[in-house]
Design an enzyme around this catalytic site. Structure first.
Site, mmCIF file in Angstrom:
data_model
loop_
_atom_site.group_PDB
_atom_site.id
_atom_site.type_symbol
_atom_site.label_atom_id
_atom_site.label_comp_id
_atom_site.label_asym_id
_atom_site.label_seq_id
_atom_site.Cartn_x
_atom_site.Cartn_y
_atom_site.Cartn_z
ATOM 1 N N TYR A 1 0.806 -1.219 0.000
ATOM 2 C CA TYR A 1 0.000 0.000 0.000
ATOM 3 C C TYR A 1 0.843 1.274 0.000
ATOM 4 O O TYR A 1 0.416 2.305 -0.507
ATOM 5 C CB TYR A 1 -0.895 0.045 1.243
ATOM 6 C CG TYR A 1 -2.256 -0.570 1.068
ATOM 7 C CD1 TYR A 1 -2.389 -1.890 0.649
ATOM 8 C CD2 TYR A 1 -3.408 0.159 1.339
ATOM 9 C CE1 TYR A 1 -3.643 -2.457 0.511
ATOM 10 C CE2 TYR A 1 -4.664 -0.405 1.203
ATOM 11 C CZ TYR A 1 -4.773 -1.711 0.789
ATOM 12 O OH TYR A 1 -6.019 -2.269 0.663
ATOM 13 N N ASP B 1 -2.233 -18.034 -0.180
ATOM 14 C CA ASP B 1 -3.228 -18.728 -1.007
ATOM 15 C C ASP B 1 -3.865 -19.876 -0.223
ATOM 16 O O ASP B 1 -5.082 -20.079 -0.258
ATOM 17 C CB ASP B 1 -2.625 -19.212 -2.335
ATOM 18 C CG ASP B 1 -1.302 -19.947 -2.168
ATOM 19 O OD1 ASP B 1 -0.726 -19.936 -1.065
ATOM 20 O OD2 ASP B 1 -0.844 -20.553 -3.163
ATOM 21 N N ASP C 1 -11.769 -9.356 4.579
ATOM 22 C CA ASP C 1 -13.089 -9.378 3.929
ATOM 23 C C ASP C 1 -13.602 -10.813 3.850
ATOM 24 O O ASP C 1 -14.781 -11.083 4.059
ATOM 25 C CB ASP C 1 -13.016 -8.798 2.505
ATOM 26 C CG ASP C 1 -13.290 -7.300 2.461
ATOM 27 O OD1 ASP C 1 -13.032 -6.628 3.469
ATOM 28 O OD2 ASP C 1 -13.753 -6.815 1.406
ATOM 29 N N ASP D 1 -6.037 -6.990 3.933
ATOM 30 C CA ASP D 1 -7.212 -6.350 3.341
ATOM 31 C C ASP D 1 -8.113 -7.429 2.760
ATOM 32 O O ASP D 1 -9.322 -7.456 3.008
ATOM 33 C CB ASP D 1 -6.754 -5.368 2.251
ATOM 34 C CG ASP D 1 -7.919 -4.676 1.570
ATOM 35 O OD1 ASP D 1 -8.833 -4.233 2.292
ATOM 36 O OD2 ASP D 1 -7.925 -4.599 0.329
#
Ligand code: IPM
Ligand code: MG
Length: 362
Positions: free
Chosen positions: A142, A225, A253, A249
Site C-alpha cells: 500500500y 493462497d 473481507d 485487506d
C-alpha cells in the site's frame, strides 16, 4: 470523571447514518459507565472533497492528532471515482492511518450463534468461529515506493507498486499480534508468500524471532493462497492471524463473510502512541445510502473496541457487546442479516434497540 476528546468523521454513503447510531450508543455508554466524551464532527473523503476540494484538510488532520481517538464511518462512492488517485476519498483514510502511526489493524470475525444460518457457508463449518485478523496497516504494497504509472520512450505505460518491509516494521506488528494471541487462545498464524517473495521471507524470519519472547504462544506459518482456502474449508482452526497490509485487506473481507454479513464487523487501528481509529470494516455502500436500511452494528461494535482499547473501559465494551447480542436474540435484523421468522428493522430502529438494551430499558 474521565473525559475524552473524540473526532467523529461520518464520511460518505451510509457513513452518516451508521455513525449517528454509534454516537448515540457512545453517549449512553458514557452516562452509564462514567466517562465524558467531547465530540467534534468533521467532513472526510468525498464529503470533504465537495466542500474543501481535498479528501482530508490539514485542519481535520490536526484535530485528529489532537484528539484521543477517531471514530470513522466510511468513505468513497461513484461520484468521486474518476478523480486522480492522489485526491480520491480513500486517500483520507490512508493518510490518517499513516500520520497517526496506526500500523496495526485489528479485525475480529466472530460468528454470532443467532446469525450462523445467514452465512453462505454451512452452519457446522462456521458455528463458533472467532478469529482476530491483525493486518499490518502502514507499510507493504500500500505504501511502498517506487509507485506510479510512467510512460516509456516507446509509448508503452508501466505501472509500479512495491512490497517493502523493514525489520522494525515487521517486528512491531508481530509483537502486537503475539500479545493479542496471548490474551486469546494462544495460537498465531503468520500469513505470507515466502515461497515467492523475498520480503515475505524476511517477514517470516522476523516474526519467528519475535515469537521467542512469547513461548506460551504457538506460532505457525501459512502461505496466503492456502490461508484463503483454509478460511472457507475449516475456519475454526484459526485463532489469531497476522499478515501484510494487502493480504490482510483481502483475508479480512473473506473472514468477515464467514459471519454472515460484513455489516457486523468492527475494527480498531492502533500504534505505539495513544492515537487510534475505529471504523467498521465495510465500505460506504452508496447504493443503499440514506434509505435507513444499513446495518449500524459494525460501527456500534467499533465504539465497543474504542472503549476497550483506547479508554480501558472493558465493562462498557462488554455492555455494548451484550446489548448487540440481546437485540439479535430478540429477533431484530437489518436487511443484510434478515431471514424469515425474524423482524426486519431499519438502521435507526436497530440503533434504538441497542441503546435501549444498553441503558437497561430493553
Ligand atoms: C479497508 C478498505 C480500505 C483499504 C480502502 C477504503 C482504502 O478496503 O479498510 O479494508 O483498502 O484499506
Ligand atoms: Mg478492505
Amino acid at each position: 470523571m474521565k473525559s475524552y476528546r473524540i473526532l467523529v468523521l461520518p464520511g460518505d454513503g451510509i457513513g452518516p447514518e451508521i455513525v449517528r447510531e454509534a454516537v448515540r450508543v457512545l453517549t449512553v455508554a458514557g452516562q452509564r459507565y462514567g466517562a465524558a466524551f467531547t465530540l467534534t464532527e468533521a467532513p472526510v473523503g468525498g464529503a470533504s472533497i465537495d466542500r474543501a476540494g481535498v479528501p482530508l484538510t490539514e485542519e481535520v488532520l490536526k484535530t485528529a492528532l489532537d484528539s484521543d481517538c477517531v471514530l470513522m464511518g466510511a468513505v468513497g462512492g461513484p461520484k468521486w471515482e474518476g478523480l486522480d488517485y492522489s485526491v480520491r476519498p480513500e486517500r483520507a483514510l490512508l493518510r490518517l492511518r499513516k500520520e497517526l502511526g496506526l500500523f496495526a489493524n485489528l479485525r475480529p470475525a466472530k460468528v454470532y450463534s443467532a446469525l450462523a444460518n445467514t452465512s453462505t457457508l454451512k452452519r457446522e463449518v462456521v458455528e463458533g468461529v472467532d478469529i482476530m485478523v491483525v493486518r499490518e496497516l502502514t507499510g507493504g504494497l500500500y505504501f511502498g515506493t517506487p509507485r506510479g504509472v510512467e510512460t516509456l520512450p516507446d509509448g508503452r505505460e508501466r505501472g509500479v507498486n512495491t512490497l517493502v518491509y523493514t525489520t522494525p516494521e515487521i517486528e512491531r506488528i508481530a509483537r502486537v499480534a503475539l500479545g493479542i494471541a496471548r490474551k486469546r487462545r494462544k495460537k498465531l498464524t503468520s500469513v505470507d508468500k515466502a515461497n515467492v517473495l523475498e520480503a515475505a521471507e524476511l517477514w517470516r524470519k522476523v516474526v519467528t524471532k519475535a515469537s521467542k519472547d512469547y513461548p506460551d504462544v504457538t506460532l505457525s506459518h501459512m502461505y496466503v493462497d492456502n490461508c484463503a482456502m483454509q478460511l472457507v474449508r475449516d475456519p475454526r482452526q484459526f485463532d489469531c492471524i497476522v499478515t501484510e497490509n494487502t493480504f490482510g485487506d483481502i483475508l479480512s473481507d473473506e473472514a468477515a463473510m464467514l459471519t454472515g454479513s460484513i455489516g457486523m464487523l468492527p475494527s480498531a487501528s492502533i500504534g505505539d502512541s495513544h492515537h487510534a481509529l475505529y471504523e467498521p470494516i465495510h465500505g460506504s455502500a452508496p447504493d443503499i445510502a440514506g434509505k435507513n436500511i444499513a446495518n449500524p452494528v459494525a460501527t456500534i461494535l467499533s465504539v465497543g473496541m474504542m472503549l476497550r482499547y483506547s479508554f480501558d473501559m472493558d465493562g462498557a465494551a462488554d455492555g455494548i457487546e451484550r446489548a448487540v447480542c440481546r437485540a439479535l436474540d430478540k429477533g431484530l435484523r437489518t436487511a443484510d442479516i434478515y431471514q424469515g421468522g425474524t423482524k426486519k428493522v431499519g438502521c435507526k430502529e436497530m440503533g434504538d434497540a441497542i441503546v435501549g438494551e444498553l441503558s437497561g430499558k430493553g
